[in-house]
Design a protein around this motif. Structure first.
Motif, PDB file in Angstrom:
ATOM      1  N   PRO A  83      46.237 -93.969 -71.694  1.00 31.27           N
ATOM      2  CA  PRO A  83      46.740 -92.627 -71.357  1.00 31.27           C
ATOM      3  C   PRO A  83      45.984 -92.054 -70.156  1.00 31.27           C
ATOM      4  CG  PRO A  83      46.277 -92.867 -73.717  1.00 31.27           C
ATOM      5  CD  PRO A  83      45.667 -94.049 -73.032  1.00 31.27           C
ATOM      6  N   PRO A  84      46.598 -91.085 -69.439  1.00 26.95           N
ATOM      7  CA  PRO A  84      47.897 -90.477 -69.748  1.00 26.95           C
ATOM      8  C   PRO A  84      49.061 -91.381 -69.311  1.00 26.95           C
ATOM      9  CG  PRO A  84      46.965 -89.488 -67.787  1.00 26.95           C
ATOM     10  CD  PRO A  84      45.926 -90.413 -68.302  1.00 26.95           C
ATOM     11  N   LEU A  85      50.108 -91.366 -70.118  1.00 29.36           N
ATOM     12  CA  LEU A  85      51.279 -92.202 -69.876  1.00 29.36           C
ATOM     13  C   LEU A  85      52.553 -91.381 -70.012  1.00 29.36           C
ATOM     14  CD1 LEU A  85      50.374 -95.147 -72.290  1.00 29.36           C
ATOM     15  CD2 LEU A  85      50.210 -95.243 -69.795  1.00 29.36           C
ATOM     16  N   VAL A  86      53.560 -91.701 -69.212  1.00 22.32           N
ATOM     17  CA  VAL A  86      54.920 -91.230 -69.450  1.00 22.32           C
ATOM     18  C   VAL A  86      55.685 -92.404 -70.045  1.00 22.32           C
ATOM     19  CG1 VAL A  86      57.042 -90.332 -68.429  1.00 22.32           C
ATOM     20  CG2 VAL A  86      54.827 -89.574 -67.550  1.00 22.32           C
ATOM     21  N   LEU A  87      56.215 -92.216 -71.240  1.00 21.56           N
ATOM     22  CA  LEU A  87      56.919 -93.280 -71.939  1.00 21.56           C
ATOM     23  C   LEU A  87      58.394 -93.288 -71.554  1.00 21.56           C
ATOM     24  CD1 LEU A  87      55.385 -92.746 -75.510  1.00 21.56           C
ATOM     25  CD2 LEU A  87      54.544 -94.228 -73.662  1.00 21.56           C
ATOM     26  N   GLY A  88      59.120 -94.257 -72.087  1.00 23.92           N
ATOM     27  CA  GLY A  88      60.572 -94.282 -71.940  1.00 23.92           C
ATOM     28  C   GLY A  88      61.067 -95.271 -70.921  1.00 23.92           C
ATOM     29  N   SER A  89      61.944 -96.178 -71.345  1.00 22.42           N
ATOM     30  CA  SER A  89      62.496 -97.182 -70.429  1.00 22.42           C
ATOM     31  C   SER A  89      64.000 -97.069 -70.253  1.00 22.42           C
ATOM     32  CB  SER A  89      62.159 -98.596 -70.938  1.00 22.42           C
ATOM     33  OG  SER A  89      62.635 -98.764 -72.261  1.00 22.42           O
ATOM     34  N   ASP A  90      64.695 -96.302 -71.127  1.00 23.26           N
ATOM     35  CA  ASP A  90      66.156 -96.158 -71.040  1.00 23.26           C
ATOM     36  C   ASP A  90      66.513 -94.854 -70.340  1.00 23.26           C
ATOM     37  OD1 ASP A  90      66.406 -98.470 -72.473  1.00 23.26           O
ATOM     38  OD2 ASP A  90      67.519 -97.599 -74.143  1.00 23.26           O
ATOM     39  N   ILE A  91      67.238 -94.960 -69.254  1.00 23.46           N
ATOM     40  CA  ILE A  91      67.636 -93.750 -68.535  1.00 23.46           C
ATOM     41  C   ILE A  91      69.108 -93.798 -68.153  1.00 23.46           C
ATOM     42  CG2 ILE A  91      65.317 -93.386 -67.591  1.00 23.46           C
ATOM     43  CD1 ILE A  91      66.403 -94.422 -64.868  1.00 23.46           C
ATOM     44  N   SER A  92      69.668 -92.617 -67.980  1.00 26.35           N
ATOM     45  CA  SER A  92      70.986 -92.467 -67.366  1.00 26.35           C
ATOM     46  C   SER A  92      70.908 -91.258 -66.450  1.00 26.35           C
ATOM     47  CB  SER A  92      72.070 -92.247 -68.423  1.00 26.35           C
ATOM     48  OG  SER A  92      73.348 -92.137 -67.814  1.00 26.35           O
ATOM     49  N   GLY A  93      71.391 -91.406 -65.220  1.00 27.04           N
ATOM     50  CA  GLY A  93      71.283 -90.303 -64.277  1.00 27.04           C
ATOM     51  C   GLY A  93      71.964 -90.595 -62.967  1.00 27.04           C
ATOM     52  N   THR A  94      71.490 -89.922 -61.915  1.00 18.27           N
ATOM     53  CA  THR A  94      72.121 -89.991 -60.596  1.00 18.27           C
ATOM     54  C   THR A  94      71.098 -90.431 -59.563  1.00 18.27           C
ATOM     55  OG1 THR A  94      73.551 -88.141 -61.232  1.00 18.27           O
ATOM     56  CG2 THR A  94      73.435 -88.680 -58.891  1.00 18.27           C
ATOM     57  N   VAL A  95      71.487 -91.386 -58.746  1.00 20.60           N
ATOM     58  CA  VAL A  95      70.618 -91.850 -57.659  1.00 20.60           C
ATOM     59  C   VAL A  95      70.440 -90.719 -56.650  1.00 20.60           C
ATOM     60  CG1 VAL A  95      70.396 -93.467 -55.724  1.00 20.60           C
ATOM     61  CG2 VAL A  95      71.290 -94.262 -57.930  1.00 20.60           C
ATOM     62  N   VAL A  96      69.178 -90.431 -56.276  1.00 20.36           N
ATOM     63  CA  VAL A  96      68.924 -89.375 -55.295  1.00 20.36           C
ATOM     64  C   VAL A  96      68.190 -89.872 -54.057  1.00 20.36           C
ATOM     65  CG1 VAL A  96      68.958 -87.496 -56.983  1.00 20.36           C
ATOM     66  CG2 VAL A  96      66.808 -88.672 -56.502  1.00 20.36           C
ATOM     67  N   ALA A  97      67.526 -91.019 -54.132  1.00 25.31           N
ATOM     68  CA  ALA A  97      66.819 -91.541 -52.961  1.00 25.31           C
ATOM     69  C   ALA A  97      66.649 -93.039 -53.103  1.00 25.31           C
ATOM     70  CB  ALA A  97      65.445 -90.871 -52.803  1.00 25.31           C
ATOM     71  N   LEU A  98      66.587 -93.714 -51.954  1.00 26.76           N
ATOM     72  CA  LEU A  98      66.524 -95.174 -51.914  1.00 26.76           C
ATOM     73  C   LEU A  98      65.251 -95.643 -51.246  1.00 26.76           C
ATOM     74  CD1 LEU A  98      70.134 -95.782 -50.544  1.00 26.76           C
ATOM     75  CD2 LEU A  98      69.442 -95.619 -52.942  1.00 26.76           C
ATOM     76  N   GLY A  99      64.656 -96.679 -51.803  1.00 26.68           N
ATOM     77  CA  GLY A  99      63.525 -97.321 -51.164  1.00 26.68           C
ATOM     78  C   GLY A  99      63.992 -98.300 -50.103  1.00 26.68           C
ATOM     79  N   GLU A 100      63.061 -98.773 -49.315  1.00 23.55           N
ATOM     80  CA  GLU A 100      63.369 -99.706 -48.238  1.00 23.55           C
ATOM     81  C   GLU A 100      64.067-100.949 -48.781  1.00 23.55           C
ATOM     82  OE1 GLU A 100      60.947-102.350 -44.890  1.00 23.55           O
ATOM     83  OE2 GLU A 100      59.892-100.914 -46.176  1.00 23.55           O
ATOM     84  N   GLY A 101      65.120-101.363 -48.093  1.00 23.72           N
ATOM     85  CA  GLY A 101      65.807-102.600 -48.433  1.00 23.72           C
ATOM     86  C   GLY A 101      66.893-102.479 -49.473  1.00 23.72           C
ATOM     87  N   VAL A 102      67.116-101.314 -50.031  1.00 19.61           N
ATOM     88  CA  VAL A 102      68.151-101.149 -51.061  1.00 19.61           C
ATOM     89  C   VAL A 102      69.506-100.941 -50.401  1.00 19.61           C
ATOM     90  CG1 VAL A 102      68.971 -99.735 -52.983  1.00 19.61           C
ATOM     91  CG2 VAL A 102      66.531-100.223 -52.730  1.00 19.61           C
ATOM     92  N   THR A 103      70.449-101.797 -50.733  1.00 15.74           N
ATOM     93  CA  THR A 103      71.790-101.708 -50.130  1.00 15.74           C
ATOM     94  C   THR A 103      72.903-101.574 -51.164  1.00 15.74           C
ATOM     95  OG1 THR A 103      71.976-104.130 -50.100  1.00 15.74           O
ATOM     96  CG2 THR A 103      71.071-103.070 -48.129  1.00 15.74           C
ATOM     97  N   ASP A 104      72.574-101.741 -52.442  1.00 11.59           N
ATOM     98  CA  ASP A 104      73.614-101.759 -53.474  1.00 11.59           C
ATOM     99  C   ASP A 104      73.949-100.378 -54.024  1.00 11.59           C
ATOM    100  OD1 ASP A 104      73.800-104.501 -53.280  1.00 11.59           O
ATOM    101  OD2 ASP A 104      72.337-104.866 -54.869  1.00 11.59           O
TER     102      ASP A 104
END
Length: 339
Positions: A83-104
């Motif tokens: 700790p400290p940790l933020v838990l949780g691996s399942d998400i649903s949402g909206t893409v707001v920003a892209l890292g380098e190399g992301v095209t999909d």
């Protein structure tokens, strides 16, 4: 890639949102009250990653294992998380920003995913970073709460049924713990895969739920133990495990298979003497946007449905964990992050 798309992505890669966000952090291993809703720095996507505005986050067994410091796992299998940790691996949402190399992906795309599992993720938050290939497009027919209930449980069942345990059509499949997160998906996906008969084991209050999902035969274990009334199953998918898991050996035919989802004592030597094949370890799900896209198609077609046990606002994550510890879930627990 055309100029318009390139410009959009270059702009999206810049910091276009707040510097902080709300998240639920675990400050010390222990009881649910260790989960604290607070303001933290907002993450930014790196190469090959996207930033998702989280609308809903699923609650899964590994979350409460982590909250307790993985005390239920053998020492050699415990992740070295502090700790400290933020838990949780399942998400649903909206893409707001892209890292380098992301095209999909593009900003505005609605996505869902099992993020970075079996590694660390941080889905109990207003924003989360995910590898681009761990996401799939959210099924159009599902809201974000329903979509967030799918990834870990749905992928566990999907990968188990279609990859590791692809049997011949006509099999009888017994699902123990059929009303829970993995169980209710496994029961449906076994039918999709061509099982002749699916038998679901759960407590009596789940009978109608499982029948509506297409289970052919329901066994209420609170009235009659499955091992007394089920014989000759080709495949047992056991989502319960535990020290008494071996009691289910009589339900499986000689030459049949047992697929454990959690750790359990199946009396391996006895199982082998009965001609039953047993996986060496519980099935380990892996993040996969491609597999999730296949599952999304089944959800959109209506061949697979999502069961929701309960929904809590993000700030009440501790209450969600308390509900999980009560057991006897019917589907999944979900945290609603945005209205």
């Amino acid at each position: 890639m055309d100029t318009e798309r390139s410009t959009t992505k270059d702009t999206a890669a810049e910091d276009t949102g707040p510097e902080t966000m709300h998240a639920v952090r675990l400050h010390a291993f222990g009881e649910p009250e260790q989960l604290v809703y607070e303001e933290v720095p907002r993450p930014e996507p790196g190469p090959g990653e996207v930033l998702v505005r989280v609308h809903a986050a699923g609650v899964n067994p590994p979350d409460w294992y982590a909250r307790r410091g993985f005390e239920n796992l053998p020492v050699e299998l415990r992740p070295d998380w502090k700790p400290p940790l933020v838990l949780g691996s399942d998400i649903s949402g909206t893409v707001v920003a892209l890292g380098e190399g992301v095209t999909d992906w593009e900003p505005g795309d609605e996505v869902f995913g099992l993020v970075n599992f079996p590694g660390r993720a941080a889905g109990y938050a207003e924003y989360a970073v995910s590898p681009a290939d761990h996401l799939a497009r959210k099924p159009a027919g599902l809201g974000h709460v329903e979509a967030a209930a799918v990834p870990m449980a749905g992928l566990t069942a999907h990968q188990l049924v279609f990859r590791h345990l692809a049997g011949s059509p006509g099999d009888t499949v017994l699902v123990n713990g059929a009303a829970g997160g993995v169980g209710h998906f496994a029961a449906q996906l076994a039918k999709v895969a061509g099982a002749r008969q699916v038998i679901g084991v759960a407590s009596g209050r789940h009978g109608r739920f499982l029948t509506d999902l297409g289970v052919d035969r329901f066994v209420d274990y609170t009235r009659t133990p499955a091992e007394e009334v089920v014989r000759d199953a080709d495949l047992l998918i056991d989502t319960v495990g535990g020290p008494d898991a071996h009691r289910l050996l009589p339900t499986v035919r000689r030459g049949g298979r047992i697929a454990p989802v959690f750790l359990g004592d199946y009396h391996r030597e006895h199982a082998a003497a009965l001609g039953i094949t047993l996986n060496e370890r519980p099935w380990q799900v892996r993040s996969s946007g491609a597999d999730l896209a296949e599952l999304a198609a089944l959800l959109d077609s209506g061949r697979v449905r999502v069961g929701i046990d309960s929904v809590y606002p993000l700030r009440r994550a501790a209450d969600a964990h308390r509900r999980a510890e009560q057991g006897h879930l019917q589907g999944k627990i979900v945290l609603r992050v945005t209205a």
